[in-house]
Design a protein around this motif. Structure first.
Motif, short mmCIF file in Angstrom:
data_model
loop_
_atom_site.label_atom_id
_atom_site.label_comp_id
_atom_site.label_asym_id
_atom_site.label_seq_id
_atom_site.Cartn_x
_atom_site.Cartn_y
_atom_site.Cartn_z
N ALA A 62 15.90 5.29 -29.51
CA ALA A 62 16.91 4.51 -28.77
C ALA A 62 18.31 5.05 -29.06
CB ALA A 62 16.81 3.03 -29.17
N ARG A 63 18.55 5.43 -30.29
CA ARG A 63 19.87 5.99 -30.64
C ARG A 63 20.12 7.27 -29.87
NH1 ARG A 63 23.87 6.43 -34.65
NH2 ARG A 63 24.18 8.50 -35.49
N GLN A 64 19.08 8.12 -29.81
CA GLN A 64 19.22 9.40 -29.13
C GLN A 64 19.46 9.19 -27.62
OE1 GLN A 64 19.25 12.46 -30.42
NE2 GLN A 64 19.28 13.54 -28.45
N GLY A 102 23.76 8.91 -23.12
CA GLY A 102 24.34 8.22 -21.98
C GLY A 102 23.35 7.40 -21.16
N ARG A 103 22.11 7.27 -21.66
CA ARG A 103 21.11 6.47 -20.92
C ARG A 103 21.25 4.99 -21.27
NH1 ARG A 103 19.34 9.59 -16.96
NH2 ARG A 103 19.00 11.68 -17.72
N ARG A 104 21.16 4.15 -20.26
CA ARG A 104 21.14 2.69 -20.53
C ARG A 104 19.82 2.39 -21.23
NH1 ARG A 104 21.44 -0.72 -15.51
NH2 ARG A 104 21.01 -2.40 -16.97
N THR A 105 19.90 1.95 -22.44
CA THR A 105 18.69 1.86 -23.27
C THR A 105 18.52 0.45 -23.84
OG1 THR A 105 19.05 4.16 -23.91
CG2 THR A 105 17.53 2.89 -25.28
N LEU A 106 17.29 -0.04 -23.74
CA LEU A 106 16.96 -1.33 -24.34
C LEU A 106 15.89 -1.09 -25.40
CD1 LEU A 106 17.34 -4.45 -24.15
CD2 LEU A 106 15.34 -4.47 -22.68
N LEU A 107 16.17 -1.52 -26.62
CA LEU A 107 15.20 -1.39 -27.71
C LEU A 107 14.60 -2.77 -27.96
CD1 LEU A 107 13.92 0.18 -30.10
CD2 LEU A 107 15.96 -0.34 -31.44
N VAL A 108 13.31 -2.89 -27.69
CA VAL A 108 12.65 -4.20 -27.83
C VAL A 108 11.83 -4.20 -29.11
CG1 VAL A 108 11.14 -5.90 -26.75
CG2 VAL A 108 12.45 -4.33 -25.32
N ALA A 159 16.26 -1.81 -40.46
CA ALA A 159 17.42 -2.51 -39.89
C ALA A 159 18.62 -1.57 -39.77
CB ALA A 159 17.77 -3.72 -40.75
N GLN A 160 18.78 -0.68 -40.76
CA GLN A 160 19.88 0.30 -40.69
C GLN A 160 19.74 1.18 -39.46
OE1 GLN A 160 19.40 2.31 -44.57
NE2 GLN A 160 21.56 1.89 -44.96
N LEU A 161 18.50 1.62 -39.21
CA LEU A 161 18.27 2.51 -38.06
C LEU A 161 18.51 1.78 -36.75
CD1 LEU A 161 15.06 4.47 -39.17
CD2 LEU A 161 17.43 5.06 -39.56
N GLY A 220 22.21 0.58 -32.09
CA GLY A 220 23.15 -0.33 -31.43
C GLY A 220 24.55 0.28 -31.38
N GLU A 221 24.94 0.93 -32.47
CA GLU A 221 26.27 1.55 -32.50
C GLU A 221 26.40 2.68 -31.48
OE1 GLU A 221 26.76 0.44 -37.19
OE2 GLU A 221 26.53 2.55 -36.63
N ALA A 222 25.26 3.32 -31.18
CA ALA A 222 25.28 4.40 -30.18
C ALA A 222 25.27 3.84 -28.76
CB ALA A 222 24.09 5.33 -30.40
N GLY A 223 25.10 2.53 -28.64
CA GLY A 223 25.17 1.92 -27.31
C GLY A 223 23.87 1.30 -26.82
N ALA A 224 22.80 1.39 -27.62
CA ALA A 224 21.53 0.77 -27.18
C ALA A 224 21.66 -0.76 -27.30
CB ALA A 224 20.38 1.27 -28.04
N ARG A 225 21.01 -1.45 -26.36
CA ARG A 225 20.98 -2.91 -26.45
C ARG A 225 19.71 -3.28 -27.22
NH1 ARG A 225 20.06 -7.29 -22.94
NH2 ARG A 225 19.24 -5.99 -21.27
N LEU A 226 19.83 -4.20 -28.16
CA LEU A 226 18.67 -4.58 -28.97
C LEU A 226 18.17 -5.94 -28.51
CD1 LEU A 226 20.12 -3.70 -32.54
CD2 LEU A 226 19.12 -2.18 -30.84
N LYS A 227 16.87 -6.04 -28.39
CA LYS A 227 16.30 -7.33 -27.96
C LYS A 227 15.17 -7.69 -28.89
CE LYS A 227 15.31 -9.89 -23.91
NZ LYS A 227 16.35 -10.88 -24.01
N SER A 228 15.24 -8.92 -29.39
CA SER A 228 14.18 -9.39 -30.27
C SER A 228 13.16 -10.14 -29.43
CB SER A 228 14.80 -10.29 -31.34
OG SER A 228 13.79 -10.79 -32.15
#
Ligand SMILES: Cc1cc2nc3c(=O)[nH]c(=O)nc-3n(C[C@H](O)[C@H](O)[C@H](O)COP(=O)(O)OP(=O)(O)OC[C@H]3O[C@@H](n4cnc5c(N)ncnc54)[C@H](O)[C@@H]3O)c2cc1C
Length: 355
Positions: free
Chosen positions: A14-16, A21-27, A101-103, A108-116
């Motif tokens: 997700a970070r990569q 520049g990809r809109r990314t959602l990490l579930v 959690a660090q990863l 998230g800092e690279a722009g990925a949206r995180l979803k639990s």
């Protein structure tokens, strides 16, 4: 882009992708039922972590530095490997939840949206994936990256099967320990092998690895785990200053792979694609590496270039072949109990099972 699973593979992917520049959602299914195990990360991971921009975070984290290994394998005597001599430097005993959690934070800092949430279903229709989540949400994505660990939820729904090597169950227990010896101890016994390692926050893990039938017997019979521990020469000494809390937790630890690592608009990374016997200590490293490579392949595929997907699949085949070769050599170097089922099964070669 949707990345399913927020372990090391998914977080790095997700970070990569977000960094590209990809809109990314990490579930991530944050309600995962069993605790995360797997905490030894060798110093060889340093260059990769540096390239991924994650080394400083890991070095600044609450992880414990690992000085080396002690191993009684093929002999009663302990052989020591000192990481001081390793050109990559010392390894780590990770605080695993904190590491993951660090990863995810870095993603998230690279722009990925995180979803639990938990991915409940995935359906390919009209050139898009439709993904239903446990919170009732439904989202669409042109590609899916399956980093859901051994469950491989996306790949398996697409009909991929898991090829499992010899059955192997890790019976893990944790205790308090203040030992200053941060070397990992590995010891083989007649029915399997043990490891014992000091963890951050004055904790210690002890794990016995056995065939599934033997592990089942140990779990059912009161005192059997302790009896196995008493048969060790070295591991039992590490519990004089530790207090393992039982009963042990049984976890699937066998090496396994998907029969295919990619399909129409999906790719698997980390344990979802390739999982390793913990003896190899290569699971987290490969998860980081394959998450990164898979994300680059998906990024290229989204522009219509599928060459990186093919190169990725080929690389995973190479990693699997090298792993199998080394795995056989290591197990066959323990010759003292070849008449016992655990070692006999490993002496005669792989008995792979598709599931
Ligand atoms: C007993 C044992 C000991 C080990 N020891 C070591 C070791 O010392 N060193 C080492 O390098 N490796 C070790 N490993 C292996 C290591 O833990 C794994 O290789 C590593 O965790 C793989 O990372 P991953 O990101 O691919 O998968 P995981 O870390 O398994 O992450 C997958 C994530 O996907 C999420 N997920 C699953 N299903 C869904 C869903 N439907 N929706 C949303 N999210 C979902 C899960 O919650 C999970 O967080 C060990 C493994 C075992 C079993």
């Amino acid at each position: 882009m949707i990345v399913v699973g927020g372990g090391p593979a998914g977080a790095v992917a997700a970070r990569q992708l977000a960094g590209a520049g990809r809109r990314t959602l990490l579930v991530e299914d944050a309600d995962g039922r069993s605790p995360k195990v797997g905490e030894s990360l060798p110093g060889a991971a340093r260059p990769l972590l540096r390239d991924l921009g994650l080394l400083a975070a890991v070095e600044g984290g609450r992880h414990l530095v690992s000085n080396g290994n002690l191993s009684a394998w093929g002999s009663n005597e302990l052989a020591a490997t000192d990481f001081i001599r390793d050109p990559h430097g010392l390894g780590w005993h990770l605080d695993r939840p904190a590491f993951d959690a660090q990863l995810r934070r870095a993603a998230g800092e690279a722009g990925a949206r995180l979803k639990s949430a938990r991915v409940r279903s995935t359906k390919w229709s009209a050139d898009r994936w439709r993904v239903r989540l446990s919170d009732g949400g439904e989202i669409e994505s042109p590609w899916l990256l399956d980093a859901s660990g051994r469950r491989a939820v996306v790949a398996r729904r697409q009909g991929a099967t898991r090829i499992r090597d010899h059955s192997l169950v890790a019976l893990c227990a944790w205790g308090n320990s203040r030992s200053s010896d941060t070397r990992t101890l590995v010891e083989s016994t007649a029915d399997g092998w043990w490891y014992s390692a000091q963890l951050p926050s004055e904790r210690r893990i002890l794990a016995f690895h056995a065939d599934a039938d033997e592990a089942g017997r140990i779990v059912r019979a009161k005192g059997a785990w302790g009896a196995q521990l008493a048969r060790t020469r070295h591991v039992r000494r590490t519990v004089t200053d530790a207090s393992p809390v039982g009963p042990p937790l049984g976890l699937d630890a066998c090496g396994s792979r998907l029969d295919r690592f990619a399909g129409k608009a999906w790719l698997a990374a980390g344990d979802a694609a390739l999982a390793f016997d913990p003896l190899s200590s290569q699971g987290i490293f490969t998860a980081l590496y394959s998450g990164w490579r898979a994300a680059r392949a998906v990024d290229a595929a989204l522009t219509g270039d599928s060459r990186l997907v093919a190169a990725y699949v080929e690389r995973l085949e190479e990693i699997r072949a090298a792993y199998l070769q080394r795995h056989r050599l290591v197990y066959r170097s323990e010759w003292r109990w070849v008449d016992r089922p655990f070692w006999r099964r490993r002496a005669v070669g792989a008995d792979c099972v598709a599931s």
